[in-house]
Design an enzyme around this catalytic site. Structure first.
Site, PDB file in Angstrom:
ATOM      1  N   GLU A   1       0.857  -1.179   0.000  1.00 56.66           N
ATOM      2  CA  GLU A   1       0.000   0.000   0.000  1.00 56.66           C
ATOM      3  C   GLU A   1       0.896   1.233   0.000  1.00 56.66           C
ATOM      4  O   GLU A   1       1.578   1.508   0.977  1.00 56.66           O
ATOM      5  CB  GLU A   1      -0.904   0.014   1.244  1.00 56.66           C
ATOM      6  CG  GLU A   1      -1.734   1.284   1.380  1.00 56.66           C
ATOM      7  CD  GLU A   1      -2.414   1.412   2.733  1.00 56.66           C
ATOM      8  OE1 GLU A   1      -2.620   2.559   3.182  1.00 56.66           O
ATOM      9  OE2 GLU A   1      -2.731   0.372   3.348  1.00 56.66           O
TER      10      GLU A   1
ATOM     11  N   ARG B   1       0.720  10.370   0.543  1.00 57.59           N
ATOM     12  CA  ARG B   1       1.139  11.407   1.489  1.00 57.59           C
ATOM     13  C   ARG B   1       2.319  12.227   0.977  1.00 57.59           C
ATOM     14  O   ARG B   1       2.770  13.145   1.653  1.00 57.59           O
ATOM     15  CB  ARG B   1       1.518  10.777   2.834  1.00 57.59           C
ATOM     16  CG  ARG B   1       0.406   9.992   3.490  1.00 57.59           C
ATOM     17  CD  ARG B   1       0.844   9.402   4.815  1.00 57.59           C
ATOM     18  NE  ARG B   1      -0.142   8.462   5.349  1.00 57.59           N
ATOM     19  CZ  ARG B   1       0.011   7.780   6.463  1.00 57.59           C
ATOM     20  NH1 ARG B   1       1.116   7.936   7.179  1.00 57.59           N
ATOM     21  NH2 ARG B   1      -0.921   6.939   6.877  1.00 57.59           N
TER      22      ARG B   1
ATOM     23  N   LYS C   1     -11.155  -1.240   6.918  1.00 56.33           N
ATOM     24  CA  LYS C   1      -9.919  -0.881   7.594  1.00 56.33           C
ATOM     25  C   LYS C   1     -10.290  -0.326   8.974  1.00 56.33           C
ATOM     26  O   LYS C   1     -11.218   0.477   9.089  1.00 56.33           O
ATOM     27  CB  LYS C   1      -9.170   0.186   6.790  1.00 56.33           C
ATOM     28  CG  LYS C   1      -7.972   0.796   7.510  1.00 56.33           C
ATOM     29  CD  LYS C   1      -7.258   1.792   6.612  1.00 56.33           C
ATOM     30  CE  LYS C   1      -6.132   2.499   7.349  1.00 56.33           C
ATOM     31  NZ  LYS C   1      -5.292   3.302   6.465  1.00 56.33           N
TER      32      LYS C   1
END
Length: 208
Positions: free
Chosen positions: A41, A45, A129
């Site tokens: 993943e 960011r 999640k």
């Protein structure tokens, strides 16, 4: 295409990776793959995240690459264009949920409370999640979730390490955990892919 539930079966740990250098992405992915990790993943960011996803998708086809920290509909669409095979959101708003659903990709929508999880379940989702995991009560909280919501599966992320990962993986409702410890920033900067492979091997041996 891998389904959302199948994402949780690819590896006991889903590496949550923040990269400042997109050129390093394929080598990071190869090191994880060599260590037995089947997915990565890459979080949105940094300014280079989308390029990193493109490079991994093109150069390391044997690993399933996804985009994390998807917080806007635009990011969801950009991740698809970059070649992401799945999406992960830290939380879930109506507009974001509509956007990630519209992409057609499997995704892990973020939830931190029973009410949020129930709301996602009402939308037909059963693979979520749990974030931020440790700050939201940790493995004990997820164990409690299983009482009223035994049909939901989770990938807890946030504050998880090789030390506490087994506590989560022991839960029937946890398919895998997300962790950033597999790709230490200093190891990535030093191009120390041997360390990343070793951490991946250690992590791939974790089991619930």
């Amino acid at each position: 295409m891998t389904t959302s539930s199948e994402l949780l079966d690819l590896s006991p740990v889903m590496p949550v990776v923040v990269l400042d250098d997109a050129e390093a992405a394929p080598d990071v992915a190869r090191a994880l793959l060599a260590g037995g990790i089947g997915t990565i993943e890459l979080t949105l960011r940094t300014p280079t995240a989308l390029e990193a996803i493109e490079r991994v998708a093109a150069q390391v086809p044997d690993i399933v690459v996804g985009a994390g920290t998807v917080t806007t509909p635009q990011q969801a669409n950009e991740a698809v264009d970059a070649g992401a095979a799945f999406l992960v959101t830290p939380g879930t708003t109506d507009s974001l949920l509509d956007a990630v659903t519209a992409t057609g990709l499997p995704f892990l929508p973020g939830a931190a409370t029973v009410s949020e999880a129930m709301r996602l379940a009402e939308r037909g989702l059963d693979t979520l999640k749990f974030f931020p995991a440790e700050a939201s009560g940790g493995a004990a909280a997820l164990k409690a979730f299983a009482g009223p919501l035994p049909h939901l599966k989770f990938c807890p992320t946030g504050g998880i390490s090789v030390a506490n990962a087994p506590d989560y993986l022991a839960l029937a409702t946890v398919g895998c955990v997300g962790g950033s410890w597999l790709t230490p920033k200093d190891a990535v900067a030093a191009r120390d892919f041997g360390t990343i492979e070793a951490l991946a091997k250690e992590s791939s041996a974790l089991a619930g």
